[in-house]
Design a protein around this motif. Structure first.
Motif, PDB file in Angstrom:
ATOM      1  N   ALA A  50     -27.213  15.457 -65.510  1.00  0.00           N
ATOM      2  CA  ALA A  50     -25.921  16.069 -65.224  1.00  0.00           C
ATOM      3  C   ALA A  50     -24.819  15.017 -65.247  1.00  0.00           C
ATOM      4  N   ASP A  51     -25.167  13.838 -64.820  1.00  0.00           N
ATOM      5  CA  ASP A  51     -24.180  12.776 -64.805  1.00  0.00           C
ATOM      6  C   ASP A  51     -23.865  12.299 -66.213  1.00  0.00           C
TER       7      ASP A  51
ATOM      8  N   ASN B  80     -15.796  33.503 -61.119  1.00  0.00           N
ATOM      9  CA  ASN B  80     -16.975  34.329 -61.354  1.00  0.00           C
ATOM     10  C   ASN B  80     -17.804  34.588 -60.122  1.00  0.00           C
TER      11      ASN B  80
ATOM     12  N   ARG C 173     -26.397  30.572 -57.916  1.00  0.00           N
ATOM     13  CA  ARG C 173     -25.119  31.166 -58.285  1.00  0.00           C
ATOM     14  C   ARG C 173     -25.120  32.617 -57.836  1.00  0.00           C
TER      15      ARG C 173
ATOM     16  N   SER D 158     -26.138  31.402 -64.716  1.00  0.00           N
ATOM     17  CA  SER D 158     -25.189  31.114 -65.781  1.00  0.00           C
ATOM     18  C   SER D 158     -23.950  31.979 -65.702  1.00  0.00           C
ATOM     19  N   ASP D 159     -22.861  31.359 -66.041  1.00  0.00           N
ATOM     20  CA  ASP D 159     -21.609  32.099 -66.163  1.00  0.00           C
ATOM     21  C   ASP D 159     -21.508  32.763 -67.526  1.00  0.00           C
TER      22      ASP D 159
ATOM     23  N   LEU E 174     -14.789  23.091 -69.235  1.00  0.00           N
ATOM     24  CA  LEU E 174     -15.511  22.201 -68.331  1.00  0.00           C
ATOM     25  C   LEU E 174     -16.175  23.020 -67.235  1.00  0.00           C
ATOM     26  N   SER E 175     -17.357  22.607 -66.909  1.00  0.00           N
ATOM     27  CA  SER E 175     -18.143  23.451 -66.013  1.00  0.00           C
ATOM     28  C   SER E 175     -17.524  23.538 -64.624  1.00  0.00           C
TER      29      SER E 175
ATOM     30  N   SER F 108     -16.699  14.166 -69.450  1.00  0.00           N
ATOM     31  CA  SER F 108     -17.329  13.052 -70.150  1.00  0.00           C
ATOM     32  C   SER F 108     -16.268  12.117 -70.713  1.00  0.00           C
TER      33      SER F 108
ATOM     34  N   GLU G 112     -30.380  15.275 -62.064  1.00  0.00           N
ATOM     35  CA  GLU G 112     -29.072  14.794 -61.637  1.00  0.00           C
ATOM     36  C   GLU G 112     -28.518  13.769 -62.616  1.00  0.00           C
TER      37      GLU G 112
ATOM     38  N   LYS H  21     -21.277  15.334 -68.317  1.00  0.00           N
ATOM     39  CA  LYS H  21     -20.450  15.894 -67.238  1.00  0.00           C
ATOM     40  C   LYS H  21     -19.693  17.140 -67.640  1.00  0.00           C
ATOM     41  N   ASP H  22     -19.529  17.346 -68.904  1.00  0.00           N
ATOM     42  CA  ASP H  22     -18.748  18.515 -69.312  1.00  0.00           C
ATOM     43  C   ASP H  22     -19.476  19.817 -69.034  1.00  0.00           C
ATOM     44  N   TYR H  23     -20.775  19.703 -68.929  1.00  0.00           N
ATOM     45  CA  TYR H  23     -21.563  20.929 -68.880  1.00  0.00           C
ATOM     46  C   TYR H  23     -22.158  21.175 -67.500  1.00  0.00           C
ATOM     47  N   ALA H  24     -22.309  22.422 -67.222  1.00  0.00           N
ATOM     48  CA  ALA H  24     -23.046  22.802 -66.024  1.00  0.00           C
ATOM     49  C   ALA H  24     -24.516  22.515 -66.259  1.00  0.00           C
ATOM     50  N   VAL H  25     -25.151  21.985 -65.259  1.00  0.00           N
ATOM     51  CA  VAL H  25     -26.584  21.714 -65.346  1.00  0.00           C
ATOM     52  C   VAL H  25     -27.268  22.471 -64.218  1.00  0.00           C
ATOM     53  N   SER H  26     -28.028  23.449 -64.579  1.00  0.00           N
ATOM     54  CA  SER H  26     -28.712  24.273 -63.586  1.00  0.00           C
ATOM     55  C   SER H  26     -30.194  23.960 -63.622  1.00  0.00           C
TER      56      SER H  26
ATOM     57  N   LEU I 204     -15.112  18.964 -78.111  1.00  0.00           N
ATOM     58  CA  LEU I 204     -16.091  18.327 -77.259  1.00  0.00           C
ATOM     59  C   LEU I 204     -17.220  19.282 -76.998  1.00  0.00           C
ATOM     60  N   MET I 205     -16.820  20.486 -76.814  1.00  0.00           N
ATOM     61  CA  MET I 205     -17.829  21.438 -76.424  1.00  0.00           C
ATOM     62  C   MET I 205     -17.920  22.497 -77.480  1.00  0.00           C
TER      63      MET I 205
ATOM     64  N   ARG J  97     -25.098  17.056 -58.253  1.00  0.00           N
ATOM     65  CA  ARG J  97     -24.363  17.553 -59.410  1.00  0.00           C
ATOM     66  C   ARG J  97     -25.033  18.779 -60.011  1.00  0.00           C
ATOM     67  N   LEU J  98     -26.094  19.180 -59.435  1.00  0.00           N
ATOM     68  CA  LEU J  98     -26.876  20.248 -60.061  1.00  0.00           C
ATOM     69  C   LEU J  98     -26.553  21.605 -59.462  1.00  0.00           C
ATOM     70  N   ARG J  99     -26.459  22.535 -60.340  1.00  0.00           N
ATOM     71  CA  ARG J  99     -26.274  23.904 -59.863  1.00  0.00           C
ATOM     72  C   ARG J  99     -27.646  24.454 -59.498  1.00  0.00           C
TER      73      ARG J  99
END
Lengths: 1058, 299
Positions: free
Chosen positions: B152-153, A413, A426, B202-203, A388-389, A315, B149, B156-161, B4-5, A421-423
């Motif tokens: 998610a944009d 992992n 996994r 998730s991780d 960061l993801s 970001s 999406e 950006k720092d985070y995973a979006v599932s 940030l996180m 951009r979407l997971r």
């Protein structure tokens, strides 16, 4: 089988490499050469080491490993030409060699090894006889095998090579001729041909783009392997923690590829563009665990590039924050009187879409970092970047089964599936049973969920077969690096099996952390330059200055290393126990991963408790399993020795690794390092065991030893385990041959685990374009799978048989040692929980038996059993997890046999019995755990080994625990004994020994608390209750810590036995 | 800005919106029960009072808009995390107008506004679960892939599932965060299924708190500088069994310094809880709570 398998694998590789890469043939020749070189190097190294030892460890310790290597190599190079003086020198060299390779990575390890060496040398000498024979023999065997297998490859290669490069052709032709001849005759490798080659070898200038944007120029022989160049670069960078990094090149399709360290550079780049880039290959999930600031700095440089290029999305705020830390690290404190800071900042690239607003934000944040040192700024940078993801995610374009464009991300992992951009999915590594590719298809086989009965396979389409293979390789490497305690040995080729036998050949994260923890040099000074902002002078000159002779020597040494790696698969196999351990470690750290999602939710404490009980059960099972494994390992060893071509390579590798420092160096080094501690621990264990034994015999009661290790970092244990396998040799040196044997046994166990993997790995594919990889699964997983597969059952049966035989033998011997052995078994049992329960009774009996007697008997048994194990391995190949276990067991036996032979001493025998027990269960896992412990308490481990004669794996683990006890006695070298208390209650005699070790690693303090509780009673004791109590107490006392391992060693004396 | 996180930041602000009279008749609803408008207004007032007085939040009250019968459910209009506010494009066309006032309010709070302009994208804030470490976006009747999406944009720092929501209106109709690393989840099959998917994707590891009633899983967790950890959840009258689970003694004991407050709009009123299932719980804290320093959990 092994021979055939080997051939198959090779063929696969050939095919995979799209027929353009004749690596294998070359490799074969190289391998042979390497072997010879390795021997020479080893000798040289040994000499050097000896010198160093004599001179004083002090200086050598502080010297960069590469410096040492260079010296040794350069010195050696001339000597190399002279045929290797095998025998004693070689033996010594072998030991030394082990360290030497490590030295490259870690000077400390070498030092330790050196210390041990004197002792070890003696032992080794004894072993060496065996080793020497082994070395020469294995090498010959390997060579022969290689020649046989490679010959076709070589022809292919030659043709291919010719097409590609004329010069190369000449060299290759010569090499091939040599190789072929050499293959036929081991002596040839060492013969003048090589020298001639060296002389003839042409030098090529390599350009390596470093992370700071500068160019590093280096001359290498045209036939040099990737590792040679990589080491050169690391040396230039003064980088010790190099396992996270790698070299990349652009293939003909402009795809970024990782340079395989074990293969010739020329074969990989397929062009005359000797242009490379130094990059981070494995992004450490927690950079704060890195030992040296220079490593963090290099990681920062990579991440800055990743961020600036947009590969690592973040970001606006994160961009600004990372940029501000970058400024602080590279420029220092903000100077208020600096004229136009914004202008300066705008010249730098922080983000793909950098704008004025961001630059202002960067400046604002930068001002707030005042007073922060560059190292602190780097650390802060990494702390934010790691969250960061997409940190450390290697993305690959693919399509799903429906043709939809997706991205596959490989990370520490597991495998991530992205759509845009979407997971969208996994697959954690523990969930993946097999990774394979066929043509442009990439498959992963998923372990069935709690509610599912069958595993499922998910397929993806890559752009082409090259992309599929690249992805597959990245998966194999990432899984090996992050999930295993030790690398998997290369697949042993199965009958008619084709496909890539590629395996990760470097150190795993666990190993590299272990090695890093031993780094003992003053923080190297280095200059931080803003990447791409300041043009630096090229630093390639020094490298170029290296004389040809030096290069040759270096190459020889390195090549052998490389070859060893490929061959070293065998060595890797040794490591395999570590792998198994890794599996365990994985489970333990990420219990959630292993278990169903629900499990993750559960309270950790509860899980631990359950595990303990399981472990108890497993221990028993393990003993049986160990026995089986012992047998299997022995058989494997026999095979390797006996069966020259296919099987031999792995074994020779092991030998080579031991003997030669270079190829195996990385692994070996680690192992060696670990080994030293183990040996120490083993000694201590032996002592303790002796003491314990008498008590046990007299009282004849149930002893439960609960070792609760509270470690902030779960992975560490794995590292230890790795070390354990290699250390065997050192231990022998120190104390007794027995100890050595033990170590070897441990190694064997590891090998067993590897074989499993290998078997599973063995690909069914037909062509080069196919390959499979079976990530090591936790024992538990394997168990689950077993029922489903017939093969597994067969293996089990075999194992059981073996176990029973072993157990009987053990039973006859009533020794205190067995008890110790049991402990390790218990550790393993945790993993193997259920299966082992049955074995418990048997193990107990074995424990009762005296060490010496047991050992002897075991040895005999193991030797006898070896044949049987041979059979088991075949079954194991079927690919089921259970079968894998069986295979592993076999390997262990083979190794054990070898070890005993080498040592030739009773101690070896003892070790064998232990391995057997271990084999039954999940020795590998246990081993890893053991190893970790050993690291902390290395000196005191010896006792365990003797006790654990029946089970190799157990031995290691036991050792560690015992080491802890020893520490309690007041000798803990690694740690400081804080408290020791004894509590005695009515019917139960409970002795609690708490060992607290605080270590500083890379600025991080790690506190490890090992608690040993010995409960002695004549009547039934509620083990679960005792365990629960112990764990509860531990948790209460240290609420902030987690219980990572509980080893329960139950000794039940059998009146009958006595 | 520092972290940030930082996961859950401190809650400082809450955005709420009044209840329009049109809610009773025109609002979208899954059940056909009648809404007692007077009681609803009363409940809402009590709710806001709790936020303001008992929790000390800076409450931004937007006026009700009669043309937007569902405007009280501010949660769906925006997703706030860190210093960024994503103005959504609600899946129900009748609700698209709700974002306008929300955007203005969030702008006034100095948040970076990201608007979802893609006409193919739909996203309801109720489908967005922020765990402190990552986002889960339910793909539901109201939220589509494109909307996810864009989210998610924006973050950006985070995973979006993405998590398929096959049953129920929103992802957060049956789950929410009950604390750092704690997911409160309903016990229905769809809820459990969704949880499994989230765990697989998730991780990170999460603890879960299963409550008998899906609706009771809709809680609001807040980390307040002055009060510590606060959990707003259903009352015992509404969901006796779930309330038991959500009470401090049982499940939250493992949370350090966790203070649990029983607060639920309905507790202040005896009206029939029948019809307003996720109403008040629907008052979105997401847009409701904005954190100054770091991130705001997307409740």
């Amino acid at each position: 089988m092994t021979t055939e398998a080997g051939s198959e694998t090779e063929v696969k590789e050939k095919a995979e490499e799209s027929a353009a890469e004749p690596d294998q043939s070359e490799k074969a020749t190289e391998d042979s050469q390497e072997v010879a070189n390795a021997e020479v190097e080893e000798k040289e190294k040994a000499k050097v080491k000896e010198k160093e030892e004599k001179e004083g460890k002090g200086i050598s310790r502080y010297l960069p490993t590469w410096l040492k290597k260079q010296k040794s190599q350069s010195q050696t190079s001339p000597t190399k030409e002279a045929p290797p003086t095998e025998e004693p020198v070689s033996k010594v060299t072998q030991e030394e060699e082990g360290p030497a390779p490590e030295v490259n990575g870690h000077a400390e390890e070498v030092e330790e090894k050196e210390e041990v060496k004197s002792e070890q040398v003696k032992e080794k000498e004894a072993e060496t006889h065996s080793n020497a024979s082994a070395d020469t023999e294995p090498a010959k065997e390997e060579k022969v095998e290689e020649s046989a297998e490679k010959s076709p490859e070589e022809t292919k290669e030659t043709t291919e090579g010719e097409g590609a490069e004329e010069e190369t052709k000449e060299k290759e032709g010569a090499v091939e001729a040599e190789g072929e001849a050499g293959e036929g005759q081991t002596s040839i490798f060492q013969s003048p041909l090589r020298l001639v080659r060296k002389n003839k070898m042409k030098l090529v200038v390599c350009h390596v783009t470093l992370l700071d944007g500068t160019d590093f120029t280096c001359e290498v022989e045209k036939r040099a392997k990737g590792q040679y160049l990589f080491f050169k670069v690391c040396e230039h960078l003064n980088l010790l923690e190099k396992d996270y990094f790698g070299l990349t090149y652009q293939d003909n399709h402009d795809q970024k590829c990782w340079l395989d360290p074990t293969k010739e550079i020329k074969r990989q780049i397929r062009s005359n563009n000797w242009q490379f880039a130094f990059n981070v290959k494995f992004y450490p999930p927690d950079p704060s665990l890195l030992t040296e600031d220079i490593t963090r700095y290099l990681l920062c440089l990579q991440l800055r590039e990743d961020v600036a290029s947009g590969r690592l999305p973040c970001s606006f705020v994160t961009h600004a924050l990372l940029g501000s830390y970058t400024l602080q690290a590279e420029i220092g404190d903000y100077e208020p009187d600096q004229p136009r800071p914004l202008d300066f900042i705008s010249q730098l690239t922080f983000a793909p879409n950098q704008n004025k607003e961001m630059e202002e934000k960067i400046l604002e944040l930068y001002k707030s970092h005042r007073g922060m040192t560059p190292a602190q700024a780097d650390t802060q940078f990494l702390e934010n970047a790691k969250k960061l993801s997409m940190y450390g995610v290697d993305l690959h374009h693919a399509k799903d089964s429906e043709g939809v464009d997706i991205m596959l991300g490989v990370c520490a992992n597991g495998l991530l599936v992205y759509k845009d951009r979407l997971r969208i999915n996994r697959f954690a590594w523990p969930k993946i049973l097999k990774i394979s590719y066929k043509r442009n298809n990439f498959y992963i086989k998923i372990r069935p969920g709690e509610t599912e009965q069958f595993e499922s396979t998910v397929g993806f389409k890559l752009q082409n077969h090259r992309a599929a293979k690249r992805l597959w390789k990245v998966c194999v490497e990432n899984h090996s690096f992050f999930r295993l305690n030790a690398p998997e040995p290369p697949t042993k080729a199965r009958f008619l099996t084709l496909g890539s036998k590629f395996r990760y050949s470097g150190r795993t994260q666990a190993q590299t952390r272990m090695a890093s923890s031993l780094i003992d040099r003053p923080a190297p000074s280095f200059e931080r330059t803003s990447s791409k902002r300041t043009s630096r002078s090229l630093d390639g000159a020094p490298m170029i200055s290296i004389t040809e002779a030096g290069r040759e020597s270096a190459e020889n040494g390195r090549e052998p290393h490389l070859e060893l790696h490929s061959d070293s698969k065998v060595t890797v196999v040794d490591v395999s126990p570590g792998d198994a351990e890794a599996m365990l470690s994985q489970h333990s750290p990420g219990s959630s991963e292993l278990g169903p999602p629900q499990s993750s939710l559960r309270v950790h404490g509860d899980n631990i408790y359950v595990r303990h009980s399981n472990l108890m059960l497993e221990d028993h099972d393990k003993t049986q399993e160990e026995v089986l494994k012992h047998q299997a390992s022995i058989s494997q060893l026999k095979r390797s020795f006996m069966e020259a071509p296919p099987p031999s390579p792995p074994q020779p590798n092991q030998w080579e690794k031991r003997l030669t420092s270079s190829p195996a160096t990385i692994r070996l080094q680690q192992q060696q390092v670990v080994s030293v501690p183990q040996t120490e621990a083993a000694t201590a264990d032996n002592t303790t065991s002796d003491t314990k034994e008498p008590a046990k015999t007299t009282e004849v009661e149930i002893e439960e030893t609960v070792v609760v290790q509270e470690i902030s970092r779960a992975p560490k244990p794995g590292l230890v385990t790795v070390a354990a396998s290699p250390p065997a040799a050192p231990s022998a040196e120190q104390e007794m041959r027995e100890q050595e044997v033990k170590v070897q046994e441990e190694a064997v166990v590891v090998e067993e685990a590897k074989p499993r993997k290998e078997e599973s790995i063995s690909s069914e594919s037909e062509s080069e374009e196919e390959a499979e990889y079976h990530p090591y699964l936790p024992v538990s997983i394997s168990h689950t799978q077993i029922p489903e597969e017939k093969e597994e059952e067969e293996e089990q049966e075999k194992q059981e048989e073996d176990k029973t035989a072993e157990l009987q033998v053990l039973a006859s011997d009533a020794s205190s040692l067995p008890a110790e052995v049991i402990q390790p078994a218990e550790e393993t049992s945790r993993e193997e929980e259920e299966s082992r329960k049955e074995d418990d009774t048997e193990t107990e009996e074995t424990e009762k038996t005296t060490n010496a007697e047991e050992e002897k008997e075991v040895e005999r048994e193991t030797e006898e059993s070896t044949d049987d194990p041979m059979v088991t391995p075949d079954e194991a190949p079927n690919g089921l997890t259970l079968p894998e276990e069986g295979v592993t067991v076999i390997d262990a036996h083979a190794e054990e046999e070898e070890e005993p032979k080498m040592n030739g001493e009773p101690s070896l025998i003892e070790a064998e019995p232990l391995p057997q027990v271990i084999c039954c269960s999940e020795p590998p896992v246990v081993k890893t755990e053991m190893v970790t412990i050993s690291d902390t308490f290395a000196a005191q481990k010896t006792e365990i080994a003797t006790k654990e004669v029946p089970i190799v794996h157990t031995e290691t683990k036991t050792i560690t625990y015992e080491a802890a006890q020893l520490d309690g006695n007041g000798d803990g070298e690694p740690g400081v004994l804080m408290t020791a208390q004894t509590i005695t209650s009515e019917s139960l005699c409970t002795t609690t020994t708490t060992h607290i070790t605080k270590t500083l690693k890379g600025g991080l303090s790690e506190t490890r608390i090992e608690k040993r509780i010995v409960i002695t009673g004549d009547c039934d004791i509620d083990h679960d209750q005792a365990l629960a109590q112990a764990i509860k107490e531990a948790k209460e006392q240290h609420p902030d810590m987690s219980v990572t391992r509980v080893v329960v060693h139950k000794e039940t004396e059998l009146a009958e036995e006595d | 800005m520092a972290g940030l996180m930082a996961g859950y930041g401190h809650y400082t602000h809450a955005v709420v919106r009044g209840i329009p009279a049109s809610l009773a008749k025109e609002a979208l609803r899954s059940s056909q029960t009648e809404v007692d408008l007077a009681k609803a207004v009363k409940e809402h007032e009590a709710y806001v009072e709790v936020l303001r007085t008992r929790l000390g939040l800076e409450v931004v009250e937007l006026p009700a808009d009669e043309s937007l019968p569902d405007c009280v459910f501010v949660e769906d209009a925006a997703v706030v995390c860190g210093d960024t506010a994503l103005i959504t494009r609600p899946g129900a066309e009748s609700r698209r107008g709700e974002t306008e006032a929300m955007k203005g309010a969030l702008k006034d709070l100095n948040l970076n506004i990201v608007e979802m302009t893609d006409e193919n994208a739909t996203l309801d804030g109720g489908d967005v679960l922020f765990t402190g470490r990552e986002f889960f976006v339910g793909l539901s009747k109201r939220t589509n892939q494109r909307g996810a999406e864009i989210l998610a944009d924006a973050f950006k720092d985070y995973a979006v599932s993405t998590v398929p929501v096959l049953d129920g209106l929103h992802l957060k109709s049956f789950c929410s965060m009950g604390g750092p690393g704690l997911i409160v989840i309903g016990s229905s099959e769809p809820a459990q299924k969704a949880l499994k998917i989230m765990q697989q994707m998730s991780d990170h590891r999460y603890d879960k708190l299963t409550v008998p009633d899906d609706l009771a899983a809709n809680c609001i967790y807040m980390n307040l500088p002055s009060k510590g950890h606060v959990l707003l959840h259903c009352t015992a009258e509404e969901f006796p069994e779930s309330a038991k689970v959500l009470s401090p003694p049982s499940t939250f004991s493992n949370f350090v310094s966790l203070t649990i407050k029983h607060i639920h709009p309905q507790s202040w009123q005896e009206g029939p809880p029948s019809e307003q299932p996720n109403w008040f719980s629907g008052l979105d804290l997401k847009s409701t709570c904005l954190c100054c320093c770091s991130s705001c959990p997307g409740l």
